[in-house]
Scaffold this active site. Structure first.
Site, PDB file in Angstrom:
ATOM      1  N   HIS A  27     -22.452  31.869 -41.537  1.00 19.50           N
ATOM      2  CA  HIS A  27     -22.449  31.660 -42.993  1.00 19.50           C
ATOM      3  C   HIS A  27     -22.519  32.972 -43.789  1.00 19.50           C
ATOM      4  O   HIS A  27     -22.258  32.979 -44.989  1.00 19.50           O
ATOM      5  CB  HIS A  27     -23.559  30.676 -43.402  1.00 19.50           C
ATOM      6  CG  HIS A  27     -24.914  31.267 -43.544  1.00 19.50           C
ATOM      7  ND1 HIS A  27     -25.920  31.095 -42.617  1.00 19.50           N
ATOM      8  CD2 HIS A  27     -25.458  32.015 -44.526  1.00 19.50           C
ATOM      9  CE1 HIS A  27     -26.999  31.714 -43.045  1.00 19.50           C
ATOM     10  NE2 HIS A  27     -26.752  32.283 -44.199  1.00 19.50           N
ATOM     11  N   ASP A  48     -23.652  27.581 -36.680  1.00 23.53           N
ATOM     12  CA  ASP A  48     -23.770  28.752 -37.573  1.00 23.53           C
ATOM     13  C   ASP A  48     -24.013  30.004 -36.723  1.00 23.53           C
ATOM     14  O   ASP A  48     -25.132  30.512 -36.624  1.00 23.53           O
ATOM     15  CB  ASP A  48     -24.918  28.509 -38.561  1.00 23.53           C
ATOM     16  CG  ASP A  48     -24.988  29.584 -39.628  1.00 23.53           C
ATOM     17  OD1 ASP A  48     -24.023  30.357 -39.752  1.00 23.53           O
ATOM     18  OD2 ASP A  48     -26.016  29.639 -40.330  1.00 23.53           O
ATOM     19  N   SER A 102     -30.901  35.905 -42.953  1.00 24.13           N
ATOM     20  CA  SER A 102     -29.919  35.164 -42.158  1.00 24.13           C
ATOM     21  C   SER A 102     -29.215  36.062 -41.167  1.00 24.13           C
ATOM     22  O   SER A 102     -28.922  37.223 -41.468  1.00 24.13           O
ATOM     23  CB  SER A 102     -28.872  34.555 -43.085  1.00 24.13           C
ATOM     24  OG  SER A 102     -29.420  33.458 -43.726  1.00 24.13           O
ATOM     25  N   GLY A 103     -28.893  35.490 -40.021  1.00 21.80           N
ATOM     26  CA  GLY A 103     -28.191  36.226 -38.974  1.00 21.80           C
ATOM     27  C   GLY A 103     -29.114  37.036 -38.103  1.00 21.80           C
ATOM     28  O   GLY A 103     -28.757  37.431 -36.993  1.00 21.80           O
TER      29      GLY A 103
HETATM   30  C1  4AZ Z   1     -30.880  32.249 -46.591  1.00 21.48           C
HETATM   31  O1  4AZ Z   1     -30.470  31.813 -47.653  1.00 21.48           O
HETATM   32  C2  4AZ Z   1     -32.043  31.595 -45.947  1.00 21.48           C
HETATM   33  N1  4AZ Z   1     -36.495  29.638 -44.977  1.00 21.48           N
HETATM   34  C3  4AZ Z   1     -32.492  32.038 -44.721  1.00 21.48           C
HETATM   35  C4  4AZ Z   1     -33.578  31.422 -44.130  1.00 21.48           C
HETATM   36  C5  4AZ Z   1     -34.218  30.410 -44.771  1.00 21.48           C
HETATM   37  C6  4AZ Z   1     -33.792  29.960 -45.998  1.00 21.48           C
HETATM   38  C7  4AZ Z   1     -32.689  30.572 -46.583  1.00 21.48           C
HETATM   39  C8  4AZ Z   1     -35.406  29.776 -44.106  1.00 21.48           C
HETATM   40  O2  4AZ Z   1     -30.337  33.218 -46.062  1.00 21.48           O
END
Ligand code: 4AZ
Length: 349
Positions: free
Chosen positions: A87, A136, A233-234
């Site tokens: 993502h 993902d 993320s990632g």
């Molecule tokens: C994000 O938007 C995201 N609480 C990553 C992890 C979490 C929520 C959002 C987990 O990248």
């Protein structure tokens, strides 16, 4: 981390003219040469990480974005490949001009231990669904391999035989927002201890009510407070092996409803589930002839074979452990043997 060029050269000389990465006897992974004590401190609710504490984490950056351009985290799984989330690239343009920063702690002060690469190839999972956040996972091939050292090491990707649910010493790290509601990326890498949460509980009606996929893991606290957030993320969810020092890369930070909320823990893509996919994309397993492999462990049935070690996960590994650490280890071993053989009195504190 000082690059372990000496060790690589040594290996190459013995192997004559064959390239190092192909001949290096199985390297290491999952080790943290700079960690004083693994996980001494216990992202939202995390603490500043020490330099080199998580030597496989990378920052993926879009140079057209403001500030450092940090978009997502990722994990180095071979000197040329980074595992991350699909993502992160949904609206990405000109990915070949993006940067991958390896060996960093402060994103605004990249020191001599940092290596920067460009993305040669982006491989997003062919069944990734942005609607459901299914599959993902993505791989980045770097334009040049990184060199391992004290601040740069590979993460160990477990195959289906690792019993992930039995691991108890798990951590997340990242440069994502430290505020549950708003905020951009942080400058200093954050880390936090997050226990794994049973996926059935995580998917129960008062929690995620079925939105968590079988190839996801949940980690965090039922009451919230400590969690990954936007910008993490990632990045890696790692757990220490139950019988050894090294860490397994068990998850890729994927999603969550908000950050650090009660009954809304972080949701991670289970790397174990995608082990064969990763090997195929890296060209280490032929796609068409990939033999069926055992499914990830879903029952409490004891496995017939012993648990994996990083050396067995060594399809990915070609990262020598820093020589100084090996020298220290062998010195200690020598002293221990001398004590055992009665040639030396034990050292007193
Ligand atoms: C994000 O938007 C995201 N609480 C990553 C992890 C979490 C929520 C959002 C987990 O990248």
């Amino acid at each position: 981390m000082t690059v372990d060029a000496a060790m690589v050269t040594f290996s190459c000389k013995r192997q004559l003219s064959v390239p190092c990465t192909l001949t290096y006897p199985r390297g290491t992974c999952g080790l943290r040469p700079m960690a004083a004590q693994p996980g001494t401190s216990r992202v939202v609710g995390g603490t500043d990480a020490q330099a080199g504490a998580w030597p496989w984490i990378v920052s993926i950056q879009d140079p057209w974005r403001a500030g450092t351009g940090h978009i997502c985290g990722g994990s180095l799984i071979s000197p040329r490949w980074v595992l991350t989330a699909a993502h992160c690239f949904v609206k990405a343009r000109h990915v070949n001009a993006w940067r991958v920063v390896i060996g960093a702690t402060h994103l605004t002060q990249l020191g001599p231990d940092t290596q920067v690469r460009n993305i040669k190839r982006l491989v997003v999972h062919e069944d990734y669904s942005s609607v459901w956040e299914r599959n993902d996972i993505a791989l980045l091939e770097l334009d040049q391999p990184v060199q391992c050292g004290y601040h740069v090491q590979l993460a160990c990707v477990p195959d289906a035989s690792l019993r992930v649910s039995e691991l108890t010493n798990c951590y997340v790290s990242g440069w994502g927002s430290t505020m549950a509601r708003a905020g951009g990326p942080t400058d200093v890498l954050q880390e936090a201890k997050v226990p794994l949460i049973n996926v059935h509980l995580c998917n129960s009606s008062r929690w995620y009510a079925g939105a968590v996929h079988p190839h996801n893991l949940c980690a965090g606290y039922p009451w919230g407070g400590i969690d990954t957030c936007q910008g993490d993320s990632g990045g890696p969810l790692v757990c220490q092996d139950n019988n050894a020092e090294y860490f397994w890369l068990v998850g890729v930070t994927s999603w969550g409803r908000g950050c650090a909320r009660a009954k809304r823990p972080g949701v991670y893509t289970s790397t174990q589930h995608f082990y064969d996919w990763i090997l195929v994309q890296m060209g280490l397993l032929p796609a068409a002839t990939a033999p069926p492999r055992p499914r990830p462990v879903a029952t409490s049935t004891p496995l017939q074979r012993p648990p994996p070690t990083p050396a067995q996960a060594g399809s990915f590994t070609a990262c020598p452990f820093p020589r100084q650490k090996l020298v220290e280890f062998f010195k200690l071993l020598q002293e221990l043997l001398q004590v055992l053989w009665g040639k030396k009195a034990p050292a007193t504190a």
